[in-house]
Design an enzyme around this catalytic site. Structure first.
Site, PDB file in Angstrom:
ATOM      1  N   ARG A 151      36.021  22.897   7.423  1.00  7.09           N
ATOM      2  CA  ARG A 151      37.165  23.803   7.508  1.00  7.09           C
ATOM      3  C   ARG A 151      37.403  24.135   8.978  1.00  7.09           C
ATOM      4  O   ARG A 151      36.485  24.095   9.795  1.00  7.09           O
ATOM      5  CB  ARG A 151      36.885  25.086   6.730  1.00  7.09           C
ATOM      6  CG  ARG A 151      36.447  24.860   5.278  1.00  7.09           C
ATOM      7  CD  ARG A 151      37.559  24.320   4.413  1.00  7.09           C
ATOM      8  NE  ARG A 151      37.104  24.109   3.035  1.00  7.09           N
ATOM      9  CZ  ARG A 151      37.855  23.589   2.080  1.00  7.09           C
ATOM     10  NH1 ARG A 151      39.094  23.230   2.343  1.00  7.09           N
ATOM     11  NH2 ARG A 151      37.370  23.433   0.852  1.00  7.09           N
TER      12      ARG A 151
ATOM     13  N   HIS B  57      29.075  21.400  -7.607  1.00  2.00           N
ATOM     14  CA  HIS B  57      29.436  20.337  -6.673  1.00  2.00           C
ATOM     15  C   HIS B  57      28.953  18.954  -7.085  1.00  2.00           C
ATOM     16  O   HIS B  57      29.253  17.965  -6.388  1.00  2.00           O
ATOM     17  CB  HIS B  57      28.920  20.682  -5.273  1.00  2.00           C
ATOM     18  CG  HIS B  57      29.739  21.745  -4.607  1.00  2.00           C
ATOM     19  ND1 HIS B  57      29.616  23.080  -4.927  1.00  2.00           N
ATOM     20  CD2 HIS B  57      30.712  21.670  -3.671  1.00  2.00           C
ATOM     21  CE1 HIS B  57      30.459  23.786  -4.194  1.00  2.00           C
ATOM     22  NE2 HIS B  57      31.144  22.957  -3.429  1.00  2.00           N
TER      23      HIS B  57
ATOM     24  N   ARG C 251      23.167  24.793 -30.892  1.00  3.47           N
ATOM     25  CA  ARG C 251      23.826  25.743 -30.000  1.00  3.47           C
ATOM     26  C   ARG C 251      25.276  25.358 -29.695  1.00  3.47           C
ATOM     27  O   ARG C 251      25.695  24.230 -29.908  1.00  3.47           O
ATOM     28  CB  ARG C 251      23.079  25.805 -28.658  1.00  3.47           C
ATOM     29  CG  ARG C 251      21.697  26.385 -28.706  1.00  3.47           C
ATOM     30  CD  ARG C 251      21.024  26.165 -27.364  1.00  3.47           C
ATOM     31  NE  ARG C 251      19.686  26.762 -27.323  1.00  3.47           N
ATOM     32  CZ  ARG C 251      18.712  26.353 -26.543  1.00  3.47           C
ATOM     33  NH1 ARG C 251      18.911  25.303 -25.750  1.00  3.47           N
ATOM     34  NH2 ARG C 251      17.537  26.953 -26.550  1.00  3.47           N
TER      35      ARG C 251
ATOM     36  N   THR D 119      41.610  14.654  -3.441  1.00  2.00           N
ATOM     37  CA  THR D 119      41.079  15.904  -3.972  1.00  2.00           C
ATOM     38  C   THR D 119      40.749  15.713  -5.442  1.00  2.00           C
ATOM     39  O   THR D 119      41.567  15.142  -6.184  1.00  2.00           O
ATOM     40  CB  THR D 119      42.061  17.076  -3.807  1.00  2.00           C
ATOM     41  OG1 THR D 119      41.646  18.178  -4.618  1.00  2.00           O
ATOM     42  CG2 THR D 119      43.475  16.686  -4.219  1.00  2.00           C
TER      43      THR D 119
ATOM     44  N   ARG E   2      40.364  25.833  -9.900  1.00  6.63           N
ATOM     45  CA  ARG E   2      40.745  27.254  -9.835  1.00  6.63           C
ATOM     46  C   ARG E   2      42.130  27.483 -10.412  1.00  6.63           C
ATOM     47  O   ARG E   2      42.344  28.398 -11.193  1.00  6.63           O
ATOM     48  CB  ARG E   2      40.689  27.742  -8.383  1.00  6.63           C
ATOM     49  CG  ARG E   2      39.280  27.878  -7.833  1.00  6.63           C
ATOM     50  CD  ARG E   2      39.289  28.603  -6.486  1.00  6.63           C
ATOM     51  NE  ARG E   2      37.946  28.725  -5.945  1.00  6.63           N
ATOM     52  CZ  ARG E   2      37.357  27.827  -5.182  1.00  6.63           C
ATOM     53  NH1 ARG E   2      38.012  26.715  -4.871  1.00  6.63           N
ATOM     54  NH2 ARG E   2      36.139  28.007  -4.720  1.00  6.63           N
TER      55      ARG E   2
ATOM     56  N   ASP F 187      46.256  19.789  -0.187  1.00  2.00           N
ATOM     57  CA  ASP F 187      47.433  20.552   0.225  1.00  2.00           C
ATOM     58  C   ASP F 187      47.275  21.142   1.632  1.00  2.00           C
ATOM     59  O   ASP F 187      48.170  21.033   2.469  1.00  2.00           O
ATOM     60  CB  ASP F 187      47.693  21.668  -0.795  1.00  2.00           C
ATOM     61  CG  ASP F 187      48.959  22.436  -0.494  1.00  2.00           C
ATOM     62  OD1 ASP F 187      50.045  21.898  -0.745  1.00  2.00           O
ATOM     63  OD2 ASP F 187      48.856  23.587   0.008  1.00  2.00           O
TER      64      ASP F 187
ATOM     65  N   ASP G   7      40.702  17.813  -7.727  1.00  2.00           N
ATOM     66  CA  ASP G   7      41.425  18.725  -8.621  1.00  2.00           C
ATOM     67  C   ASP G   7      42.682  18.127  -9.240  1.00  2.00           C
ATOM     68  O   ASP G   7      43.176  18.636 -10.238  1.00  2.00           O
ATOM     69  CB  ASP G   7      41.801  20.013  -7.877  1.00  2.00           C
ATOM     70  CG  ASP G   7      40.600  20.888  -7.576  1.00  2.00           C
ATOM     71  OD1 ASP G   7      39.611  20.815  -8.331  1.00  2.00           O
ATOM     72  OD2 ASP G   7      40.644  21.645  -6.594  1.00  2.00           O
TER      73      ASP G   7
ATOM     74  N   ASP H  22      45.699  18.324  -8.131  1.00  2.00           N
ATOM     75  CA  ASP H  22      46.612  19.470  -8.146  1.00  2.00           C
ATOM     76  C   ASP H  22      47.821  19.310  -7.235  1.00  2.00           C
ATOM     77  O   ASP H  22      48.437  20.301  -6.832  1.00  2.00           O
ATOM     78  CB  ASP H  22      45.847  20.742  -7.759  1.00  2.00           C
ATOM     79  CG  ASP H  22      45.204  20.646  -6.386  1.00  2.00           C
ATOM     80  OD1 ASP H  22      45.231  19.559  -5.777  1.00  2.00           O
ATOM     81  OD2 ASP H  22      44.665  21.668  -5.919  1.00  2.00           O
TER      82      ASP H  22
ATOM     83  N   GLY I  45      37.947  19.605   1.110  1.00  2.00           N
ATOM     84  CA  GLY I  45      36.833  19.194   0.262  1.00  2.00           C
ATOM     85  C   GLY I  45      36.734  17.681   0.181  1.00  2.00           C
ATOM     86  O   GLY I  45      37.747  16.984   0.175  1.00  2.00           O
TER      87      GLY I  45
ATOM     88  N   MET J  37      35.152  22.375 -12.178  1.00  4.39           N
ATOM     89  CA  MET J  37      35.997  22.830 -11.075  1.00  4.39           C
ATOM     90  C   MET J  37      37.462  22.850 -11.487  1.00  4.39           C
ATOM     91  O   MET J  37      37.884  22.126 -12.380  1.00  4.39           O
ATOM     92  CB  MET J  37      35.785  21.952  -9.851  1.00  4.39           C
ATOM     93  CG  MET J  37      34.456  22.207  -9.148  1.00  4.39           C
ATOM     94  SD  MET J  37      34.288  21.245  -7.626  1.00  4.39           S
ATOM     95  CE  MET J  37      32.817  22.015  -6.933  1.00  4.39           C
TER      96      MET J  37
END
Length: 319
Positions: free
Chosen positions: A72, A249, A162, A125, A171, A103, A127, A129, A11, A169
């Site tokens: 990919r 995205h 509201r 990345t 996971r 990773d 994330d 992570d 990504g 993002m």
């Protein structure tokens, strides 16, 4: 070390271009030739390689995405694909390779280094992570994007009285949700690392309404579950109209933050220095604001430690 290649894989992340710029200019400064591999490992297999110059990386430090593009590549994971990549590297006479990604990209670099290719990896990345480094390139820009969105959502939520779930993002890693939730003043933060307690989320929402609060912002990481089901549950339990905003995205795009640009520049320069020293199978990271490098196996095997102290602080500040 005369010729090196650089590729971006997985990504995209804001700051990749700043890192590409640093690698290219540092290499040319040291009388090396630099070749850009387009579309990640897919481009490596198919020989999509071009020499880069100082002009190639002019006016890109402020741009999101990656000028080398990314893709990919399942074929690279096969023995035939790896052999094909090694042949291409040999044809272009590349002595080393700088890989920008997460990773999966690092694991690809490990395969190449096991076959004699000098590799240096840079964590890119959103994330955040990867356990061996405090931060990854692109993370803080993504957080800034989410915080800006939260501010806009808060305006309309207040107007209508509201609650709004903002899905971000992440996971398996809730860092984007955690950092943006704290910075954006969210009432609740729902992340994969902590089991969700919907009753407690509803309690916070009701307590806020009882003291006159006109809105409620709940930040939810995508890995937790279906945001629309969570919203329906909250609405049924509290009677408060609850909307969902999935940022998607948009978090990957945009101008990289100052921090990401500086970190990316430092890491890109460090990568070239390591190759010049004859080092290989290294992963660059940042620890306590210092740019450091690790053995690639160590980087891949280091488990990420969740910042539970920050999560507990977030609960205190959102009462």
């Amino acid at each position: 070390m005369k010729n090196i290649g650089i590729l971006t894989s997985g990504g995209d992340a804001p700051g990749m271009n700043a890192c590409i710029r640093a690698v290219v200019r540092s290499a040319i400064y040291n009388n090396m030739r630099v070749f850009g591999v387009e579309q990640g490992y897919n481009g490596l297999l198919n020989g999509k390689i071009k020499e880069m110059t100082l002009s190639s990386v002019a006016d890109i430090i402020h741009r999101g995405g990656t000028i080398l593009r990314t893709a990919r590549c399942d074929e690279f994971a096969t023995e035939e694909g790896l052999e094909k990549a090694l042949n291409v590297l040999n044809v272009f006479d590349l002595d080393g390779l700088v890989i920008l990604g997460g990773d999966g990209s690092f694991k690809g670099a490990k395969c190449l280094s096991d076959r004699g290719i000098s590799t240096v990896c840079i964590p890119c990345t959103i994330d955040n992570d990867m356990g061996y480094t405090d931060y990854t390139i692109g993370f803080f820009t993504a957080v800034e994007t989410v915080v800006d969105s939260i501010s806009k959502i808060r305006d309309t939520s207040t107007s209508h009285g509201r609650a709004n779930i903002v899905e971000v993002m992440g996971r398996n890693c809730g860092d984007i949700a955690l950092y943006s939730g704290v910075a954006g003043g969210a009432e609740s933060i729902i992340i994969p690392e902590v089991e969700v307690d919907i009753d407690n989320v509803c309690k916070r929402l009701i307590q806020g309404k009882n003291r006159g609060k006109l809105h409620s912002i709940i930040v939810l990481a995508e890995g937790v579950g279906n945001a629309y089901e969570v919203a329906k549950n909250i609405e049924e339990k509290t009677g408060t109209e609850t909307r969902v905003t999935v940022l998607g995205h948009i978090q990957r795009g945009g101008t990289p933050s100052t921090f990401d640009r500086v970190m990316a520049s430092k890491m890109g320069n460090k990568a070239v220095d390591l190759l010049l020293q004859g080092k290989t199978e290294r992963a660059i990271g940042i620890r306590e604001n210092e740019i450091v490098d690790f053995d690639l196996d160590e980087a891949l095997s280091t488990e990420r430690v969740f910042n539970n102290e920050m999560y507990e602080m977030a609960k205190v500040l959102s009462i």
